[in-house]
Design an enzyme around this catalytic site. Structure first.
Site, short mmCIF file in Angstrom:
data_model
loop_
_atom_site.label_atom_id
_atom_site.label_comp_id
_atom_site.label_asym_id
_atom_site.label_seq_id
_atom_site.Cartn_x
_atom_site.Cartn_y
_atom_site.Cartn_z
NE ARG A 52 0.44 3.29 21.21
CZ ARG A 52 0.61 4.39 20.53
NH1 ARG A 52 0.83 5.54 21.14
NH2 ARG A 52 0.56 4.38 19.22
CB CYS B 74 16.05 -2.67 36.87
SG CYS B 74 15.83 -1.96 38.49
N GLY C 96 -6.91 2.40 10.51
CA GLY C 96 -5.68 3.11 10.20
C GLY C 96 -5.88 4.61 10.31
N GLY D 97 -9.82 1.25 16.16
CA GLY D 97 -9.43 1.07 17.56
C GLY D 97 -8.99 2.42 18.10
CE1 TYR E 22 -3.99 -1.75 19.42
CE2 TYR E 22 -4.10 0.56 18.78
CZ TYR E 22 -4.47 -0.75 18.59
OH TYR E 22 -5.32 -1.08 17.58
C1 PLP Z 1 -5.44 -3.57 15.25
C2 PLP Z 1 -6.45 -3.73 14.19
C3 PLP Z 1 -7.37 -2.71 13.93
C4 PLP Z 1 -7.39 -1.39 14.67
O1 PLP Z 1 -6.38 -0.54 14.25
P1 PLP Z 1 -6.31 0.97 14.81
O2 PLP Z 1 -5.14 1.57 14.17
O3 PLP Z 1 -6.19 0.92 16.29
O4 PLP Z 1 -7.57 1.66 14.42
C5 PLP Z 1 -8.31 -2.96 12.95
N1 PLP Z 1 -8.34 -4.11 12.25
C6 PLP Z 1 -7.46 -5.11 12.49
C7 PLP Z 1 -7.55 -6.36 11.71
C8 PLP Z 1 -6.49 -4.95 13.45
O5 PLP Z 1 -5.60 -5.93 13.67
#
Ligand code: PLP
Length: 410
Positions: free
Chosen positions: A298, A328, A218, A261, A356
């Site tokens: 996104r 389209c 997060g 991520g 993403y």
């Molecule tokens: C998607 C996800 C993440 C990664 O989240 P980010 O915001 O991209 O860092 C981590 N843990 C779980 C379980 C996820 O589903």
């Protein structure tokens, strides 16, 4: 990366194309590691779904990261990239018991996020240690589309159901070796995150054989100048202190886990597209590019902001544009954006295109998914070829049935 590097890549590999700068991924990884260097045992598991190219997984592996996966296919990608099963955690939502059993049989750490599967899995495999995903019901960040901690969220087992978890553990004789939370993708307020961590620590005291506590992810990254981002260093300092104190209290040196991520790959990515047409309407100047939400969804899906620069004319006079795609449907990347003057044929770059973006791309409008390039130590490496017409049709079965219909009709 410099504009010239990006332009050269667009010229060599064509458009549209994704580019990832390995040095940014490495520096983000090191930044997060350093923030927690005073914790004895730390495990950073890269969330594969953000960007799942195998070369990226290999890079993560070489840095010492594990993988966080949400499907058996992601697990298999990781294994194929050379990541050891013991370095992979499976944190799915809503998948079948069969898939969880298959992943577990590969030697991957399982994380279960509902009581039904926990009970079934524990009954059948009491000897397999399992992590549980807790929902602490803490809202991190304001965007309700990406906050997963609220009371009616489909993610995690509610902290109010701890007594039920304990009953399942006792009845099945299973072992809980990890506690996990992932409250959403928008930690703006460190205090809120620390508050959720307290709930996790409280929960952890119920389980005597833990090896790790996984705080999910997060982390916020900046999308534009002046954007708020998670202060990783301050966060590291505060959580380290609290985590180490908890380990003392718990009587064991636990592993502190994260699953970043976006933090690792978002800023490393650039998406390059070419302007096909500049179109003036009564109120707007549109720049239409050779892409759409089939390649980068996104902005339309999450309303997310991606900086856009005209790398063909970076010093040009600035004007206001709406950047749109060639799909389209309404596929607006940006409205009323100040960008240096755009001419047809120019190449524009979207920033923050690492997380993403490609991983959510599709073939809508029967377009090919773009190529992917890794920029590493001053050289561009092709890490995924652009699709071709064969990719579009390779799984289609030509059911030879209409000749009969024609016959009957005649
Ligand atoms: C998607 C996800 C993440 C990664 O989240 P980010 O915001 O991209 O860092 C981590 N843990 C779980 C379980 C996820 O589903």
């Amino acid at each position: 990366m410099e504009n010239e590097n990006l332009l050269a890549i667009a010229k060599e590999f064509g458009s549209p194309v994704y580019v990832y700068d390995s040095s940014k991924i490495i520096s983000q990884y090191n930044r997060l590691s350093n923030a927690f260097k005073k914790v004895k045992r730390v495990k950073l598991n890269y969330a594969v779904k953000a960007l799942s190219n195998m070369t990226i997984l290999k890079l993560m592996n070489s840095l010492g990261a594990g993988l966080d996966t949400v499907s058996i296919q992601e697990v298999n990608l990781g294994l194929k990239a050379g990541v050891k099963a013991s370095n992979i955690i499976f944190t799915p939502n809503g998948v079948s018991l069969e898939e969880i059993e298959q992943v577990s049989a590969l030697g991957v750490q399982i994380n279960i996020d509902n009581l039904s599967i926990l009970e079934q899995f524990g009954t059948k495999h009491p000897d397999v240690p399992v992590c549980i995903r807790i929902n602490p019901h803490v809202l991190a960040g304001g965007n309700s589309k990406i906050s997963v901690g609220h009371i009616d969220s489909k993610f995690g087992i509610s902290i109010h159901q701890i007594p039920h978890i304990l009953r399942i553990v006792e009845n099945t004789g299973m072992n809980i070796n990890g506690i996990h939370m992932h409250t959403g993708s928008d930690i703006l307020d460190i205090e809120v995150f620390l508050y959720a961590s307290e709930i996790l620590f409280e929960t952890a005291k119920n389980f005597k054989d833990l090896d790790f506590i996984d705080f999910g992810s997060g982390f916020k990254v900046p999308y534009k100048l002046g954007d708020i981002e998670t202060d990783i260093e301050e966060f590291g300092e505060k959580l380290t202190k609290r985590f180490n104190a908890f380990c003392k209290e718990y009587g064991k040196e636990l592993i502190l886990g994260f699953e970043p991520g976006k933090f690792l790959v978002s800023e490393a990515g650039y998406f390059l597209a070419k302007v096909n047409v500049v179109k003036q309407t009564t109120s707007t100047v549109f720049a239409g590019i050779d892409s759409g939400f089939n390649h980068l969804i996104r902005p339309m899906f999450y309303n997310s902001h991606h900086e856009i620069i005209n790398i063909s004319n970076p010093e040009g006079k600035e004007r206001f544009y709406s950047i749109v795609g060639y799909i389209c449907e309404t596929d607006t990347f940006a409205t009323n954006r100040r960008i240096s003057e755009i001419n047809e044929g120019d190449t524009i770059a979207f920033k923050n295109a690492g997380a993403y973006c490609f991983s959510m791309a599709s073939n809508y409008n029967s377009r090919y998914r773009p190529a992917e390039i890794l920029w590493h130590e001053g050289e561009a490496h092709l890490i995924r070829k652009r699709e071709t017409f064969d990719d579009l049709i390779k799984n289609q079965v030509d059911a030879d049935i209409f000749s009969k219909i024609t016959e009957t009709a005649s």
